[in-house]
Design a protein around this motif. Structure first.
Motif, mmCIF file in Angstrom:
data_model
loop_
_atom_site.group_PDB
_atom_site.id
_atom_site.type_symbol
_atom_site.label_atom_id
_atom_site.label_comp_id
_atom_site.label_asym_id
_atom_site.label_seq_id
_atom_site.Cartn_x
_atom_site.Cartn_y
_atom_site.Cartn_z
ATOM 1 N N GLY A 265 0.814 -1.214 0.000
ATOM 2 C CA GLY A 265 0.000 0.000 0.000
ATOM 3 C C GLY A 265 0.842 1.256 0.000
ATOM 4 N N HIS A 273 -7.291 8.206 2.989
ATOM 5 C CA HIS A 273 -7.636 6.842 2.583
ATOM 6 C C HIS A 273 -6.677 5.834 3.229
ATOM 7 C CE1 HIS A 273 -10.451 8.560 -0.207
ATOM 8 N NE2 HIS A 273 -9.499 9.184 -0.875
ATOM 9 N N SER A 274 -5.387 6.177 3.282
ATOM 10 C CA SER A 274 -4.419 5.290 3.932
ATOM 11 C C SER A 274 -4.668 5.215 5.428
ATOM 12 C CB SER A 274 -2.992 5.783 3.658
ATOM 13 O OG SER A 274 -2.685 5.706 2.292
ATOM 14 N N PHE A 277 -7.573 3.025 5.982
ATOM 15 C CA PHE A 277 -7.204 1.642 5.671
ATOM 16 C C PHE A 277 -6.531 0.985 6.875
ATOM 17 C CE2 PHE A 277 -4.627 -1.711 3.761
ATOM 18 C CZ PHE A 277 -5.473 -2.239 2.786
ATOM 19 N N ALA A 353 -7.868 -5.092 -2.179
ATOM 20 C CA ALA A 353 -7.970 -3.974 -1.236
ATOM 21 C C ALA A 353 -6.829 -2.982 -1.438
ATOM 22 C CB ALA A 353 -7.986 -4.496 0.191
ATOM 23 N N LEU A 357 -7.094 0.886 -2.646
ATOM 24 C CA LEU A 357 -6.505 1.965 -1.847
ATOM 25 C C LEU A 357 -5.652 2.879 -2.715
ATOM 26 C CD1 LEU A 357 -5.537 3.438 0.724
ATOM 27 C CD2 LEU A 357 -3.806 1.637 0.972
#
Length: 551
Positions: A265, A273-274, A277, A353, A357
């Motif tokens: 990621g 968003h991170s 996550f 996923a 991301l």
């Protein structure tokens, strides 16, 4: 005294060689003459000088980082640095703060006033401080004080072991002037060996962590600088693939996990968003990070599941978030986990996923007018030859690189540990001394002025460093912060020199570049041996703050 008589300074040099040093960063001073006379007598230690002590300490830091990056599983590359008493010593403090925050093994050695002036004795010595040790005690990992020649080998061995024990970090040794100059009949020192104690995890805690990870439906890993420093790349890859767990890295952990791996990621930690996550994981494994201000997206990170934190720095363990805390070197802890966690077949969920991301991150950036900044990072990255180490000052380009730089072919070293200005050029000089170059340094015009004198050092030692100076007319990131908070900025606009002409005065080739040509200009400079400067007039912007997007 004759040039053949052994003195305390010789014992220092002999001990450093026995411990494995091959390079010393040093700047002479009156009380340190015995050390530099001893360095003159040996052909086995390379001495790299500088023009200012804080830059010398940054260079030692860069040297250690470069060697760690080049051989992450090898012996811990403790880098010695020698300065004189009082003003010289104190000038290293800000740089040592960076080494401490970033866990870099630097061995600082300072002279002191004569023994008679210590501990409330005689006063009035040049460079005298009431208690020089006190200035360093809360900055470095440990302070070691010598009062006789016979104490030198043990003090240096203990300091070396402290620097090389997880978490790595800078240490400080003080040796009085008269001890360095004192004649000695000690035999030549050849057998001093440092044996840093491994920081192994408690087995019952590893078992509990393995059980939590084995039962997790949505495990995620956040890899920090401690994982990178421990050389845990292979173990992290094996664990992530066994668990099918996505891996994000902190800015300090960049390079510990494959940037383009299907489970990566990457490191967009200032992107909401991170942050979300990471927060959504039912079990989050945090490796070698204290989850401080930057790694937690300015405290916006709020985990909803269980957290496991493996951390070598005891003071950081569970200091910001509750967790199953495991005090250990990350690599050793991962080795223990790999013996117990189940191996899962991929069902594609984790890979999907991660892809989603990164898609959200790209979409967010695409929605902002940031083409210039994104292209600049891409151009710099394309210009850098494979294996080139890069050193970034605290400048807007570096803030972008924290998130966007792909470190696979070109490791990145930044000053985001403590966040002080001036790291780029001197850090890169240390990196070039370690690797032979080429090495890239990146600074803004504000940070460049902190280290401009070190162009003379680059020339003197023939260090293959290309220095990119992004000239935006001031302290660009502070201009943004002040304008964002108050609508205007103060004290951020700077008079500055013609950097290309000034480089020429040092005998360094320089190029005035542009956003259209910077990639080619950097590639040409990096492909030409020796120091060079590329000046890029450009006004860069940061991406919009995360909190605006949450609303």
């Amino acid at each position: 005294m004759t040039s053949t008589e052994r003195i305390g300074g010789d014992v220092v040099v002999e001990t450093l060689q026995a411990l494995g040093a091959d390079t010393v960063f040093g700047l002479p001073g009156q009380h340190a003459l015995g050390l530099f006379e001893a360095l003159r007598r040996t052909d086995d230690l390379r001495v790299i000088s500088s023009r200012v002590e804080n830059n010398l300490a940054f260079a030692a830091d860069g040297h250690a980082r470069a060697r760690l990056a080049a051989d992450p599983e090898g012996p811990v590359p403790v880098t010695p640095m020698i300065v004189s008493t009082g003003p010289g010593a104190l000038l290293t403090l800000a740089s040592l703060q960076e080494s401490r925050a970033a866990s870099v093994p630097v061995l600082g050695i300072s002279s002191q006033i004569p023994v008679a002036g210590l501990g409330g004795g005689r006063h009035g010595y040049l460079h005298e401080l009431p208690d020089q040790q006190a200035s360093f005690r809360d900055v470095v990992k440990s302070v070691h004080v010598v009062r006789t020649v016979g104490q030198i080998p043990t003090a240096l061995r203990e300091a070396w072991e402290s620097a090389a024990t997880a978490p790595y970090g800078p240490v400080w040794v003080e040796i009085p002037q008269d001890i360095l100059l004192a004649q000695t009949d000690l035999p030549r020192i050849t057998s001093v060996t440092a044996r840093p104690a491994p920081l192994a995890p408690l087995p019952e805690l590893v078992t509990e962590a393995a059980n939590l990870l084995g039962a997790a439906k949505n495990p995620v890993i956040l890899a920090g600088g401690g994982a990178l420093r421990s050389g845990a790349q292979a173990e992290l890859k094996a664990l992530a693939e066994a668990l099918r767990a996505p891996v994000l890295s902190t800015f300090g952990g960049k390079g510990v996990f494959g940037w383009d791996h299907e489970l990566s990621g990457q490191s967009w930690l200032e992107d909401w968003h991170s942050t979300e996550f990471l927060s959504a994981a039912d079990v989050l494994l945090v490796l070698g990070s204290g989850l401080g201000e930057l790694s937690s997206n300015y405290r916006e990170f709020a985990p909803r599941g269980r957290m496991i934190q493996i951390e070598a720095d005891l003071g950081k363990l569970e200091s910001n978030y509750p967790a199953l805390g495991i005090h250990a070197d990350v690599r050793l802890a991962l080795q223990g986990l790999l013996e117990q966690v189940p191996f899962r077949q991929s069902d594609g969920a984790a890979e999907k996923a991660v892809s989603e991301l990164l898609g959200k991150v790209r979409e967010r950036l695409d929605g902002q007018p940031l083409e210039t900044e994104r292209k600049l990072i891409d151009d710099i990255r394309a210009a850098v030859p494979e294996g080139t180490q890069t050193f970034w000052d605290m400048t807007i380009a570096a803030y972008w690189a924290w998130s966007a730089w792909n470190p696979e072919r070109a490791p990145i070293h930044t000053a985001q540990g403590a966040g002080g200005l001036g790291y780029g050029l001197p850090g890169a000089l240390g990196g070039a001394a370690a690797t032979g170059g080429p090495v890239l340094a990146v600074s803004g015009d504000g940070g460049a002025m902190y280290g401009i004198a070190e162009l003379a050092t680059a020339v003197q030692h023939g260090l293959d460093v290309t220095w990119l100076v992004v000239d935006d007319g001031g302290y660009g990131i502070l201009r943004e912060y002040l304008t964002g908070a108050f609508g205007q900025s103060t004290a951020t606009e700077l008079a500055r020199p013609d950097f290309a002409a000034l480089a020429g005065a040092f005998g360094v080739s320089a190029t005035m570049s542009s956003l259209d040509t910077v990639g080619k200009d950097l590639a040409d400079a990096l492909g030409t041996p020796g120091p060079s400067v590329v000046v890029l007039p450009a006004l860069l912007k940061m991406f919009e703050p995360t909190h605006l997007e949450k609303k």
